[in-house]
Every structure is written in structure tokens, then in C-alpha cells.
Design a protein around this motif. Sequence first.
Motif, PDB file in Angstrom:
ATOM      1  N   ARG A 150      58.263  -5.027  59.855  1.00  0.00           N
ATOM      2  CA  ARG A 150      58.565  -5.181  58.443  1.00  0.00           C
ATOM      3  C   ARG A 150      57.376  -4.694  57.610  1.00  0.00           C
ATOM      4  O   ARG A 150      56.232  -4.879  57.970  1.00  0.00           O
ATOM      5  N   GLU A 151      57.683  -4.131  56.475  1.00  0.00           N
ATOM      6  CA  GLU A 151      56.636  -3.694  55.548  1.00  0.00           C
ATOM      7  C   GLU A 151      55.956  -4.900  54.886  1.00  0.00           C
ATOM      8  O   GLU A 151      54.748  -4.946  54.732  1.00  0.00           O
TER       9      GLU A 151
ATOM     10  N   ASP B 240      54.180 -17.523  51.628  1.00  0.00           N
ATOM     11  CA  ASP B 240      52.903 -16.982  51.137  1.00  0.00           C
ATOM     12  C   ASP B 240      52.078 -16.255  52.195  1.00  0.00           C
ATOM     13  O   ASP B 240      50.859 -16.333  52.217  1.00  0.00           O
ATOM     14  N   CYS B 241      52.731 -15.522  53.073  1.00  0.00           N
ATOM     15  CA  CYS B 241      51.995 -14.672  54.021  1.00  0.00           C
ATOM     16  C   CYS B 241      51.512 -13.411  53.319  1.00  0.00           C
ATOM     17  O   CYS B 241      50.712 -12.665  53.864  1.00  0.00           O
ATOM     18  N   ALA B 242      52.012 -13.165  52.128  1.00  0.00           N
ATOM     19  CA  ALA B 242      51.556 -12.061  51.294  1.00  0.00           C
ATOM     20  C   ALA B 242      51.318 -12.627  49.900  1.00  0.00           C
ATOM     21  O   ALA B 242      52.132 -13.357  49.357  1.00  0.00           O
TER      22      ALA B 242
ATOM     23  N   LEU C 226      45.360 -11.357  42.861  1.00  0.00           N
ATOM     24  CA  LEU C 226      44.857 -10.232  42.074  1.00  0.00           C
ATOM     25  C   LEU C 226      45.050  -8.894  42.776  1.00  0.00           C
ATOM     26  O   LEU C 226      44.654  -7.852  42.271  1.00  0.00           O
ATOM     27  N   SER C 227      45.708  -8.895  43.929  1.00  0.00           N
ATOM     28  CA  SER C 227      45.979  -7.670  44.686  1.00  0.00           C
ATOM     29  C   SER C 227      47.277  -7.021  44.219  1.00  0.00           C
ATOM     30  O   SER C 227      48.203  -7.700  43.792  1.00  0.00           O
ATOM     31  N   SER C 228      47.337  -5.700  44.359  1.00  0.00           N
ATOM     32  CA  SER C 228      48.579  -4.998  44.037  1.00  0.00           C
ATOM     33  C   SER C 228      49.506  -4.996  45.247  1.00  0.00           C
ATOM     34  O   SER C 228      49.106  -5.345  46.355  1.00  0.00           O
ATOM     35  N   ALA C 229      50.733  -4.581  45.046  1.00  0.00           N
ATOM     36  CA  ALA C 229      51.768  -4.632  46.090  1.00  0.00           C
ATOM     37  C   ALA C 229      51.343  -3.926  47.378  1.00  0.00           C
ATOM     38  O   ALA C 229      51.639  -4.401  48.469  1.00  0.00           O
ATOM     39  N   GLY C 230      50.644  -2.811  47.285  1.00  0.00           N
ATOM     40  CA  GLY C 230      50.221  -2.083  48.473  1.00  0.00           C
ATOM     41  C   GLY C 230      49.304  -2.887  49.369  1.00  0.00           C
ATOM     42  O   GLY C 230      49.316  -2.723  50.592  1.00  0.00           O
ATOM     43  N   ASP C 231      48.500  -3.780  48.786  1.00  0.00           N
ATOM     44  CA  ASP C 231      47.588  -4.616  49.573  1.00  0.00           C
ATOM     45  C   ASP C 231      48.273  -5.838  50.182  1.00  0.00           C
ATOM     46  O   ASP C 231      47.648  -6.577  50.938  1.00  0.00           O
ATOM     47  N   LEU C 232      49.531  -6.063  49.857  1.00  0.00           N
ATOM     48  CA  LEU C 232      50.265  -7.194  50.411  1.00  0.00           C
ATOM     49  C   LEU C 232      51.088  -6.813  51.639  1.00  0.00           C
ATOM     50  O   LEU C 232      51.693  -7.660  52.280  1.00  0.00           O
ATOM     51  N   ARG C 233      51.079  -5.535  52.003  1.00  0.00           N
ATOM     52  CA  ARG C 233      51.848  -5.078  53.160  1.00  0.00           C
ATOM     53  C   ARG C 233      51.304  -5.697  54.450  1.00  0.00           C
ATOM     54  O   ARG C 233      50.123  -5.971  54.574  1.00  0.00           O
TER      55      ARG C 233
END
Length: 102
Positions: free
Chosen positions: A1-2, A45-47, A71-78
Motif C-alpha cells: 500500500r502507498e 495514525d500510522c501516517a 507538519l509533513s506533506s502527503a509525500g512524507d506520509l507514504r
Amino acid sequence: REYPWGEKFSVAKANSRESWDGNVLRGTTAVVTFPDGQSPDELLDCAGNVWEWMSEKDKNSNPYVRGGAWLSSAGDLRCAIRSRIHPVDRYHFLGFRLVLGE
């Protein structure tokens, strides 16, 4: 999964930079705030929310962190993203998850 919940990012599933609503969510939130972001293993909340320390270590024995933070953007939550933070550093966007074995 992404992402922990699937392939596409959604502001309704994680506390991230994109989910800020004015000044309302500029910080950590209670784990139950984003129930739609639950993983198939029923983890929340794993991301987003806070970067979490992992037992995995780099070549210098420094642990990695994963999951991104509020404070992270979506790309850093992958799921594939990890970062290194020196273990003695303290930040308001860093935490841990306690996992109890059987």
C-alpha cells in the motif's frame, strides 16, 4: 500500500500539512481524530501526527523514524518513507508507538 489505508492520500485520513484547517490542526491530535485512516490491521495514525521511532537502524546504529508528522506533506506520509533523526534530539513532531506482544 502507498499509505496505511490504501493507495490514495486523503486529508480526512491523517493529521498532515494538507489537513490543516486554518489554525485548528497545527499540532498533534488525539489518535481517534482520523478514524478513516485506519490500516487493514486496525492501527490508527500510522501516517501523520508524529514521526515514530522504529527498531530498524542505519549503519551507524541510529534508529529510523517513519510515518511523517502533522507538519509533513502527503509525500512524507507514504509507507515507503523513512528518515533518520539522532536519538538524543528532541522535537515536537517526534514520538513512538508502544507495541505489546502476546
